[in-house]
Design a protein around this motif. Sequence first.
Motif, mmCIF file in Angstrom:
data_model
loop_
_atom_site.group_PDB
_atom_site.id
_atom_site.type_symbol
_atom_site.label_atom_id
_atom_site.label_comp_id
_atom_site.label_asym_id
_atom_site.label_seq_id
_atom_site.Cartn_x
_atom_site.Cartn_y
_atom_site.Cartn_z
ATOM 1 N N CYS A 48 5.422 2.703 -7.755
ATOM 2 C CA CYS A 48 6.744 2.664 -7.139
ATOM 3 C C CYS A 48 7.768 2.419 -8.240
ATOM 4 O O CYS A 48 7.408 2.243 -9.410
ATOM 5 C CB CYS A 48 6.843 1.604 -6.047
ATOM 6 N N SER A 83 9.876 4.948 -2.755
ATOM 7 C CA SER A 83 9.079 5.443 -3.884
ATOM 8 C C SER A 83 7.641 4.922 -3.857
ATOM 9 O O SER A 83 6.786 5.409 -4.584
ATOM 10 C CB SER A 83 9.741 5.058 -5.210
ATOM 11 N N PHE A 84 7.355 3.925 -3.016
ATOM 12 C CA PHE A 84 6.020 3.323 -2.981
ATOM 13 C C PHE A 84 5.000 4.313 -2.436
ATOM 14 O O PHE A 84 5.197 4.900 -1.375
ATOM 15 C CB PHE A 84 6.004 2.062 -2.114
ATOM 16 N N THR A 85 3.898 4.457 -3.165
ATOM 17 C CA THR A 85 2.809 5.305 -2.684
ATOM 18 C C THR A 85 1.482 4.839 -3.274
ATOM 19 O O THR A 85 1.431 4.381 -4.421
ATOM 20 C CB THR A 85 3.054 6.796 -3.024
ATOM 21 N N ASN A 117 9.662 0.341 -0.928
ATOM 22 C CA ASN A 117 10.783 1.276 -0.789
ATOM 23 C C ASN A 117 10.247 2.699 -0.678
ATOM 24 O O ASN A 117 9.041 2.915 -0.610
ATOM 25 C CB ASN A 117 11.761 1.107 -1.956
#
Length: 132
Positions: free
Chosen positions: A82, A63-65, A61
């Motif tokens: 995330c 927020s994934f990093t 999504n």
Amino acid sequence: MSTHPGVAAWHAYMASGGDPALLSAQLADDAVFHSPVVHSPQAGKAKVRMYLLSAAKVLGNDSFTYVREIVEGNDALLEFTCEIDGVHVNGIDLIRFGDDGKIIDFKVMVRPVKAVNKLWEMMAAQLQAAAG
């Protein structure tokens, strides 16, 4: 970003939003996947592809990093964070590439336990949908 061709290809796959064709091209026929929630390793390109596509849907999504990357030879450790359903997830992808740059082994580890439980719940539903 890494200059290792396999890691660069993985980042391109993740940036694509989980393009199945890109993933298929990166997997060795005898690839193995180690899940944080399934006891036994999942062997073979088809199974690994199913798990990684499902994981991309669950974790991938906005927020994934990736927050850290360590590459040595054909081994890469990619730390990620995330949030899924209000639960903070911190994990690593430990990836081994063959000399051809294809993924031969992919292990995911996740913390804290609340994140593991949420991931188990969401991955089970996603895998059931993918198999159905």
